[in-house]
Design an enzyme around this catalytic site. Structure first.
Site, short mmCIF file in Angstrom:
data_model
loop_
_atom_site.label_atom_id
_atom_site.label_comp_id
_atom_site.label_asym_id
_atom_site.label_seq_id
_atom_site.Cartn_x
_atom_site.Cartn_y
_atom_site.Cartn_z
CD GLU A 59 -2.89 1.26 2.29
OE1 GLU A 59 -2.85 0.44 3.21
OE2 GLU A 59 -3.82 2.05 2.10
CD GLU A 390 -9.32 -2.50 7.35
OE1 GLU A 390 -9.59 -1.32 7.67
OE2 GLU A 390 -8.40 -3.15 7.85
O1 AHR Z 1 -2.20 -1.29 6.79
C1 AHR Z 1 -2.67 -0.02 7.08
C2 AHR Z 1 -4.19 0.06 7.00
O2 AHR Z 1 -4.77 -0.76 7.96
C3 AHR Z 1 -4.80 -0.41 5.72
O3 AHR Z 1 -4.80 0.55 4.75
C4 AHR Z 1 -6.18 -0.77 6.10
O4 AHR Z 1 -6.74 -1.75 5.28
C5 AHR Z 1 -6.06 -1.15 7.55
O5 AHR Z 1 -6.98 -0.49 8.33
#
Ligand code: AHR
Length: 670
Positions: A59, A390
């Protein structure tokens, strides 16, 4: 009562502070070694370890893409940030004066076709005086003897600017390397030049000056090291990809995380805007820029130089299955939770269908053609797609159903990953699982950011999961030493050891758990928002945390088939701090036993190998530390890392001592 993300975070922080306090791996009164008699059964259980078992979650958080993996060194190269001069400084200019002794840069914002509408117009009134500086991503890392590629789009407007000079400078204005280009056209044209840097510097800057006076338009001012991953021009930072590749990842999940959803729908991740010509990729503010008041990063944007094509290419390079996650018409429910009305979901679903075409379609399909034009006519053979990150509640399920229907009718072979929300238990989780199970969902994503103790206590989490239900993607997990996303969290040995213990449970449940990944993946030492993170880097160096080393021990020793390992007929899930799992590897013909000892006592293992025979040749990898607070660092990157040793097998019994607070892998040839 509705809680905002910030309120929720405070709640979680506080409860985390309480629950994490004083939690340490088991300690016993006596320090004498415990005697443990285990049995590994070589009989085939018919359960495969999926090749996707250990993967990577990527990410763009903590400067993981721009300022990290994507090797561009100029911040805001095309002047598109909301404050369009962000990253740029003109030390000798004053916007309240005519700048007759220097000059000034104005940002021109034009409307018209295309995506990026800004460029810089530099008026040089005195070329002895005018200076333009780019500060990079918390500076720029340059290396002695290395080659760098400078490029710029320019169009002369008036006067006669004969040269644009680029210098890499240190904090004292010493020149570490330089080059120049000679603009010769009043139409937009790309100029390129390569030069060498004479000295290593972590916080260099770029200084641009001119020869001649007049007006010139500039855009896409860019500087890359030549030594990128696979030597690709304008490519990825080599040391960082190497760390990823060394993990032997089974899959690469991208582009997140919450970044998929956006804080608002308008700011969601849209993959179509990240492919094609780099100049045309529409820049977007990074959702992590001001998410946490304690770690503001207002200069955090997404240039999308690392876009979906590059993610697919990276997956291919590493032999990892590409696993893109797409938004499903719901903005991050921790933020605005904006919803697309059901009758307007069409374009979102079309994005998913088009992505499959982009990845796998023939070159005579519109999106397959885009891929081919980018230099990859062969399909990427994408097998998985994730819908939603999520998300929770009925709003997710009703949208997910629409995606599922559309994807399966056109591409029945594509495996869809659905989600069970942000928490590994509770209402959202129960509801999501119940619904997804009823729908015969294929793989469900679970996330857990929990205290180290939780990981040690939940090695049996999946033992009770329905073997005939959906498979599990443990898509984001990491032990939080203080509280979820607390800036005080550490990537220490306690967290890594606890994850190692938990992972014996993932492996033992390989029948149900098909994909797993630690999160987040990377963090820039000067530009992070969230900790803990698996890999830390600065502008020159990078290192794997103990958590990385644990992941690597698993992912480079995954095995192919599950075996049963027991003590007195029971699973080994933490009694007196001992955890174990076993696999065999059909390719190397090895028995691989993973053992974690979280107690303060060493344990004498006697492992009977039943149901077949093995050679007496044993390789042991052991990682451990007395100090649970210990961490790796730029100074000591391998402080906590596996060391090789040996052990022996006598008459089909492996005798070994597993020291306190260690993780060991025994590899025995069969
Ligand atoms: O890993 C960091 C964040 O944690 C991600 O973007 C999310 O999916 C989770 O809440």
């Amino acid at each position: 009562m509705k809680l905002s993300f910030k309120q929720l975070l405070v709640l979680v922080l506080v409860s985390g502070l309480i629950s994490c306090k004083d939690q340490k791996p088991d300690s016993s009164e006596s320090k004498s070694a415990l005697e443990r008699n285990l049995v590994v059964d070589l009989t085939d259980m018919g359960i495969e370890i999926q090749p996707t078992m250990y993967g990577i979650f990527f990410e763009d958080i903590n400067f993981a893409a721009d300022g990290g993996l994507y090797a561009e060194m100029i911040k805001n190269r095309s002047f598109e940030f909301t404050l369009p001069k962000t990253g740029w400084v003109e030390p000798n200019s004053d916007r309240h004066s005519y700048n007759n002794e220097s000059g000034i840069l104005s940002v021109i914002k034009y409307s018209g076709e295309g995506t990026n509408h800004n460029f810089a117009r530099v008026e040089v009134k005195n070329d002895e005086g005018y200076v333009l500086i780019n500060e990079g991503f918390r500076g720029m890392g340059v290396k002695e003897g290395a080659q760098y590629d400078f490029s710029v789009n320019a169009a002369k407007r008036s006067g006669d600017i004969q040269k644009i000079k680029l210098q890499v400078i240190d904090s004292l204005d010493n020149v570490l390397g330089e080059t120049s280009i000679s603009p010769d056209s009043d139409s937009w044209k790309t100029y390129e030049s390569t030069f060498e840097v004479s000295k290593t510097e972590m916080k260099a800057k770029v200084k641009i000056t001119f020869e001649g006076e007049g007006e010139i338009d500039l855009d896409m001012i860019s500087l890359f090291p030549q030594d990128t991953w696979k030597g690709r021009k304008k490519g990825l930072r080599k040391d960082l990809v190497q760390l990823l590749d060394d993990l032997n990842p089974g899959f690469l999940r991208f582009p997140g995380g919450c970044i998929v959803e956006g804080r608002t729908l308008a700011r969601r991740y849209q993959w179509k805007k990240t492919v094609g010509d780099i100049e045309d990729r529409e820049i977007l503010v990074n959702r992590w820029n001001t998410e946490f008041a304690h770690r503001p990063t207002p200069d955090y944007y997404q240039s999308f130089g690392l876009g979906f094509f590059e993610y697919f290419q990276l997956s291919e390079d590493m032999g990892a299955e590409p696993l893109p996650i797409l938004g499903c018409g719901i903005a991050c429910q921790f933020n605005t939770g904006e919803l697309v009305p059901m009758d307007e979901l069409g374009p979102y679903v079309q994005d998913a269908l088009d992505l499959i075409e982009f990845a796998n379609g023939d070159t005579n399909t519109p999106w397959g053609q885009v891929r081919a034009d980018m230099g990859h006519p062969e399909p990427f053979n994408m097998k998985y797609i994730g819908i939603g990150n999520e998300q929770w509640g009925p709003v997710y399920i009703e949208r997910y159903k629409v995606f599922e229907q559309a994807i399966k009718s056109k591409y029945p072979e594509i495996i869809i990953v659905s989600g069970s929300g942000p928490f590994p238990e509770g209402d959202y989780f129960e509801y999501g699982w119940e619904q997804l199970k009823q729908m015969n969902a294929e793989i469900v994503d679970e996330h857990y950011y929990k205290p180290p103790e939780w990981f040690r206590e939940n090695a049996d989490r999946y033992d009770s999961y329905d073997r005939n239900g959906p498979k599990v993607f443990a898509g984001e997990y990491a032990a939080q030493t203080v509280a979820i996303a607390s800036p005080e969290n550490k990537n220490n040995w306690e967290s890594a050891l606890s994850e190692a213990a938990f992972m014996t449970g993932l492996e033992r449940n390989a029948e149900v758990v098909h994909l797993t990944s630690y999160a987040p993946l990377m963090a820039h030492a000067d530009g992070w928002q969230w900790t803990p993170d698996m890999i830390w880097f600065n502008n020159l160096e990078s290192f794997g945390t103990p958590n990385y080393q644990v992941q690597k021990m698993y992912s480079t020793n995954p095995g192919t088939d599950l075996l049963k390992i027991t003590e007195d007929g029971d699973k080994i899930i933490g009694k007196d701090g001992l955890y174990a799992s076993a696999v065999k590897d059909e390719n190397t013909n090895e028995l691989i036993i993973k053992v974690v000892n979280t107690s303060e006592q060493s344990q004498n293992l006697s492992v009977e190998i039943a149901g077949g025979s093995v050679n007496d040749n044993v390789t042991v990898l052991t990682m451990g530390m007395d100090d649970l607070e210990a961490e790796n660092s730029f100074e000591e990157p391998m402080k906590i890392s596996p060391k090789e040793g040996t052990a022996s097998v006598n008459g089909n019994v492996l005798e070994a001592e597993i020291p306190s607070m260690t993780f060991s892998i025994y590899k025995i040839s069969m």
